[in-house]
Design a protein around this motif. Structure first.
Motif, short mmCIF file in Angstrom:
data_model
loop_
_atom_site.label_atom_id
_atom_site.label_comp_id
_atom_site.label_asym_id
_atom_site.label_seq_id
_atom_site.Cartn_x
_atom_site.Cartn_y
_atom_site.Cartn_z
N SER A 196 41.35 37.12 40.94
CA SER A 196 40.47 36.17 41.64
C SER A 196 40.38 34.91 40.80
O SER A 196 40.87 34.86 39.68
CB SER A 196 39.07 36.75 41.78
OG SER A 196 39.04 37.84 42.65
N ALA A 197 39.69 33.91 41.34
CA ALA A 197 39.45 32.68 40.60
C ALA A 197 38.43 32.94 39.49
O ALA A 197 37.59 33.82 39.60
CB ALA A 197 38.95 31.60 41.55
N GLU A 231 42.67 30.55 42.28
CA GLU A 231 43.44 31.74 41.88
C GLU A 231 44.72 31.35 41.15
O GLU A 231 45.25 32.13 40.36
CB GLU A 231 43.74 32.60 43.11
CG GLU A 231 42.66 33.62 43.48
CD GLU A 231 41.36 33.03 44.03
OE1 GLU A 231 41.33 31.82 44.35
OE2 GLU A 231 40.38 33.79 44.16
N THR A 259 35.39 29.27 42.88
CA THR A 259 35.51 29.05 44.33
C THR A 259 34.27 28.33 44.87
O THR A 259 34.39 27.39 45.67
CB THR A 259 35.71 30.41 45.06
OG1 THR A 259 36.81 31.09 44.43
CG2 THR A 259 36.03 30.20 46.53
N ARG A 280 36.00 35.04 51.94
CA ARG A 280 35.43 35.29 50.62
C ARG A 280 35.60 36.76 50.22
O ARG A 280 35.46 37.65 51.05
CB ARG A 280 33.95 34.89 50.59
CG ARG A 280 33.70 33.40 50.86
CD ARG A 280 34.42 32.47 49.91
NE ARG A 280 34.15 32.71 48.51
CZ ARG A 280 33.17 32.13 47.81
NH1 ARG A 280 32.35 31.28 48.42
NH2 ARG A 280 33.00 32.39 46.53
N GLY A 281 35.92 36.93 48.95
CA GLY A 281 36.17 38.29 48.46
C GLY A 281 37.55 38.81 48.83
O GLY A 281 37.84 39.99 48.67
N GLY A 282 38.42 37.93 49.30
CA GLY A 282 39.71 38.35 49.87
C GLY A 282 40.75 38.83 48.87
O GLY A 282 41.80 39.34 49.27
N SER A 283 40.48 38.69 47.57
CA SER A 283 41.48 39.19 46.59
C SER A 283 41.64 40.70 46.70
O SER A 283 42.72 41.23 46.43
CB SER A 283 41.06 38.83 45.17
OG SER A 283 41.01 37.44 45.02
N TYR A 314 43.58 36.41 47.45
CA TYR A 314 42.78 35.62 48.39
C TYR A 314 43.57 34.57 49.16
O TYR A 314 43.02 33.76 49.86
CB TYR A 314 41.63 34.99 47.58
CG TYR A 314 40.75 33.96 48.20
CD1 TYR A 314 39.96 34.24 49.31
CD2 TYR A 314 40.62 32.70 47.62
CE1 TYR A 314 39.09 33.29 49.83
CE2 TYR A 314 39.75 31.75 48.12
CZ TYR A 314 38.99 32.05 49.24
OH TYR A 314 38.13 31.10 49.73
N1 ASP Z 1 37.76 33.64 44.73
C1 ASP Z 1 37.51 34.10 46.06
C2 ASP Z 1 36.01 34.23 46.29
O1 ASP Z 1 35.23 33.93 45.40
C3 ASP Z 1 38.22 35.36 46.40
C4 ASP Z 1 37.78 36.58 45.62
O2 ASP Z 1 37.03 36.45 44.66
O3 ASP Z 1 38.21 37.68 45.98
O4 ASP Z 1 35.60 34.59 47.35
#
Ligand code: ASP
Ligand code: MG
Length: 395
Positions: free
Chosen positions: A41-42, A74, A47, A150-153, A136
């Motif tokens: 992830s970033a 990322e 993000t 969001r959270g796509g990693s 992501y």
């Molecule tokens: N960096 C993106 C987010 O904060 C993806 C991730 O963290 O999975 O949503």
């Protein structure tokens, strides 16, 4: 040689020291004789910071340009992690989502993976390298850069694990597994050693942030077991996979969601409702808990992945006039567990606790796995704590 996919979330790669610690963990997995694919992830809050920057420029950034911007986060962490590994003598190479063959539809800011063609990843693994993939993000058939919501990693990690026929998919974050509620909200929440795909999917779709809902859906479809762990040397894990059904009627957890909006549109009949849904679909808006009652279509929208909701709400008001209503700053709480609605007991308790708190309930819905209350208040945490104390059984 077996392939292991390891995903590290934003807090696990938040600074140079943490990135080096992650590199050491990867080195240990490789030394144990595995081929390793890493999804990152970033760094930290990158993000959110990039989103903030965009909003300093304009109140209505286009979704395409947001994807160009957000996908950068990322790329930073993947390159730094590859450098850290190379520095300790481990050959590693980083790839963007596009280079890794993550093909998506063209729903910018909330794209779905439609295909994975990980040829370059496989080639580099065969050359003995650790492959670092930017989570992501993907690329559409039109060759546009997309992000996965969001959270796509997590979704990137599970999709790659499936495409590479990996032995395991390990998701590292700042909490050691899946808990019966968010431990930051409910200090007494306990870790679940194991949880079935269906239950995890319900928790994630109801707002539990420990795993992304699309990722769990993907894992269920492909039968990929997920090991959720902490990257901070905290022991313990949760295994998410196919489990024989547990005793029905047992609550596994309480989840909650903020930043929701409710949309209602007056409709004359089913054809009218279908036309309204078509209008919304054409503007890239989708929702859940869709209900079409006598004279009204309504649904709930999670605003996290809808950066241009203001514009959509304005268009809705212009297109439908007083027939359309939008209510914002809502939250939801959900009680999750297979078979919990076979009798009315759990629903009765949930409503009683909500009433005692004076929680302003807008609507209640149930499925065989879930009881959800939509609340006309931005913060659901007090009710989450009440429900957890009363409904979640001790281990
Ligand atoms: N960096 C993106 C987010 O904060 C993806 C991730 O963290 O999975 O949503
Ligand atoms: Mg992040």
């Amino acid at each position: 040689m077996a392939i292991i996919v390891q995903k590290f979330g934003g807090s696990s790669v938040a600074n140079a020291g943490r990135i080096r610690a992650v590199a050491e963990r990867i080195a240990a997995t490789r030394a144990a004789g595995h081929q390793v694919v890493v999804v990152v992830s970033a760094m930290g809050d990158t993000t959110d910071e990039l989103l903030g920057l965009a909003h300093q420029i304009t109140a209505n950034p286009s979704r395409r340009e947001l994807d160009m911007l957000l996908s950068v986060g990322e790329r930073i962490s993947m390159a730094l992690l590859a450098m850290a590994l190379n520095d300790s003598g481990i050959p590693a190479v980083s790839f963007t989502g596009s280079q890794s063959g993550i093909i998506t539809n063209d729903a910018h800011t909330n794209a779905r993976i439609v295909e994975v063609r990980p040829f370059r990843v496989q080639d580099e693994l065969d050359r003995g390298k650790v492959v670092i993939v930017a989570g992501y993000q993907g690329v559409s058939y039109r060759r546009e850069v997309t992000t996965l919501g969001r959270g796509g990693s997590d979704t990137t990690a599970v999709a790659l694990a499936a495409a590479l026929d990996a032995e395991a998919c390990e998701i590292y974050s700042d909490v050691a597994g899946v808990f019966t509620a968010d431990p930051r909200v409910v200090p007494d929440a306990r870790r679940l050693d194991e949880i079935a795909f269906e239950e995890m999917q319900e928790l994630a779709e109801s707002g539990a942030r420990v795993l992304n809902a699309h990722a769990v859906e993907f894992a269920k479809e492909k039968g990929i077991a997920i090991f959720a762990r902490s990257s901070m040397n905290e022991a313990g894990e949760t295994i998410v996979r196919r489990f024989p059904p547990r005793a029905p009627g047992r609550v596994v957890g309480i989840a909650s969601e903020r930043n929701l909006a409710w949309i209602g549109v007056d409709v004359r009949d089913a054809a009218d409702a279908a036309a309204a849904l078509g209008w919304l679909d054409a503007r890239g808006l989708s929702g859940k808990q869709v209900q079409i009652d006598t004279g009204r279509l309504s649904f709930v929208v999670g605003l996290e992945n809808v950066p241009d909701f203001d514009a959509t709400a304005r268009a809705l008001q212009e297109g439908f006039g007083s027939a359309a209503r939008v209510q914002r700053d809502l939250s939801a709480v959900s009680v999750v567990g297979a078979g919990i609605n076979a009798a009315f007991g759990h629903l009765e308790t949930t409503l009683r606790l909500a009433a005692r708190r004076g929680a302003p309930i807008l609507s209640t819905s149930t499925s065989s796995f879930r009881i959800s209350l939509l609340l006309a208040q931005p913060d659901p945490d007090d009710l989450v704590r009440d429900l957890h104390v009363t409904l979640v059984p001790p281990a």
